[in-house]
Scaffold this active site. Sequence first.
Site, PDB file in Angstrom:
ATOM      1  N   GLY A  70     -31.732   8.507 -37.754  1.00  0.00           N
ATOM      2  CA  GLY A  70     -32.457   8.911 -36.586  1.00  0.00           C
ATOM      3  C   GLY A  70     -31.196   9.383 -35.681  1.00  0.00           C
ATOM      4  O   GLY A  70     -31.256  10.537 -35.059  1.00  0.00           O
ATOM      5  N   HIS A  71     -30.046   8.520 -35.561  1.00  0.00           N
ATOM      6  CA  HIS A  71     -28.934   9.051 -34.717  1.00  0.00           C
ATOM      7  C   HIS A  71     -28.382  10.318 -35.466  1.00  0.00           C
ATOM      8  O   HIS A  71     -28.190  11.332 -34.697  1.00  0.00           O
ATOM      9  CB  HIS A  71     -27.827   8.029 -34.752  1.00  0.00           C
ATOM     10  CG  HIS A  71     -27.988   6.732 -34.329  1.00  0.00           C
ATOM     11  ND1 HIS A  71     -28.314   5.670 -35.007  1.00  0.00           N
ATOM     12  CD2 HIS A  71     -28.272   6.602 -32.955  1.00  0.00           C
ATOM     13  CE1 HIS A  71     -28.532   4.690 -33.921  1.00  0.00           C
ATOM     14  NE2 HIS A  71     -28.512   5.051 -33.059  1.00  0.00           N
ATOM     15  N   GLY A 110     -33.686  10.020 -28.844  1.00  0.00           N
ATOM     16  CA  GLY A 110     -34.827   9.718 -29.946  1.00  0.00           C
ATOM     17  C   GLY A 110     -36.168   9.560 -29.246  1.00  0.00           C
ATOM     18  O   GLY A 110     -36.090   8.502 -28.249  1.00  0.00           O
ATOM     19  N   GLU A 111     -37.216  10.034 -29.758  1.00  0.00           N
ATOM     20  CA  GLU A 111     -38.546   9.503 -29.162  1.00  0.00           C
ATOM     21  C   GLU A 111     -38.733   8.186 -29.603  1.00  0.00           C
ATOM     22  O   GLU A 111     -39.906   7.614 -28.866  1.00  0.00           O
ATOM     23  CB  GLU A 111     -39.577  10.424 -29.748  1.00  0.00           C
ATOM     24  CG  GLU A 111     -39.596  11.807 -29.006  1.00  0.00           C
ATOM     25  CD  GLU A 111     -40.522  12.859 -29.462  1.00  0.00           C
ATOM     26  OE1 GLU A 111     -41.264  12.519 -30.474  1.00  0.00           O
ATOM     27  OE2 GLU A 111     -40.846  13.952 -28.721  1.00  0.00           O
ATOM     28  N   ARG A 114     -31.723  -2.124 -35.399  1.00  0.00           N
ATOM     29  CA  ARG A 114     -32.109  -3.574 -35.326  1.00  0.00           C
ATOM     30  C   ARG A 114     -32.810  -3.806 -36.593  1.00  0.00           C
ATOM     31  O   ARG A 114     -32.800  -4.915 -37.140  1.00  0.00           O
ATOM     32  CB  ARG A 114     -33.292  -3.848 -34.202  1.00  0.00           C
ATOM     33  CG  ARG A 114     -32.338  -3.936 -32.820  1.00  0.00           C
ATOM     34  CD  ARG A 114     -33.362  -4.720 -31.775  1.00  0.00           C
ATOM     35  NE  ARG A 114     -32.624  -5.000 -30.639  1.00  0.00           N
ATOM     36  CZ  ARG A 114     -32.587  -4.289 -29.499  1.00  0.00           C
ATOM     37  NH1 ARG A 114     -32.876  -2.974 -29.587  1.00  0.00           N
ATOM     38  NH2 ARG A 114     -31.717  -4.938 -28.619  1.00  0.00           N
TER      39      ARG A 114
END
Length: 275
Positions: A34-35, A146-147, A186
């Site tokens: 994601g990052h 990010g959404e 997480r």
Amino acid sequence: MKVVHTISDLNNELINYKSKSIGFVPTMGSLHDGHISLVQNALLKAEAVIVSIFVNPTQFNNTKDFNNYPIDYDKDLEKLDKENVDVVFIPKSAAEIYNNEKPIKVDLNGIDEVMEGVHRKGHFDGVVRVLNLLFLLVKPHYAFFGEKDYQQLMVVKSMAKKHFKNIEIIGCPTKRDQNGLAMSSRNLLLKKEDHNRAIKLIKLLEESKLMFQTYDHKSIEDYCMSKLKKFSIPEYFEIREIDCLRKVGGKTTKQRAFVAAKIGDIRLIDNIEIN
Ligand code: PAF
């Protein structure tokens, strides 16, 4: 790729990018795909890309959560180097960032008072504080979020509209694993047996999207909360308008479904557009 740990080294480095457009990706590390997709979007849009890695203490309302937050700078730097990021800022301490803070008062029009704002008191104050400092230091033209943290994205857009008019805030779609679980640092803390329960979150969001065509908001929210209780400790399941995050009865405006729940000890959030 240059890695800097102090404000003065960051300033010295930024001199090299004075005539370039800067894309900024603020992170708390433990970087996942994601990052990396935020970084890739930044590389496409800007001439230079700066990433920060800083586990910001002021946005945690729970010390245990802060102390357990996963950190792996070596792995993170390896990933960022592969992407050809220009500069990575890893402040050497919280004091490095906060020492000369001049706090700003941001009126977020209530966006910060629902969902995460209710369940993580003070969280968005901490996010706004650290981004105010980072934006002043990095002076980016674009900043990427990010959404998955959709409410945060709306908070940052609202903050930038009032205080950082020259920064374009760009939201990027949530990255998911092969089972649909939204990528999050997480997830690393989830027990193996809890992974199957975690992927039920996206299944429930998708079910709510189907229900949205037929049922009213309250019936969907109540149904989803009762289903959530069967496999997690739910915090909220809510349907809200995409811009102002208001709850509206009608279905003519664009809306998203939002969920937050604890799976084992780990608190996860997710959301999708439902119409
Ligand atoms: O989304 C995050 O990782 C953090 O909230 C952010 C934006 C880096 C601020 O600390």
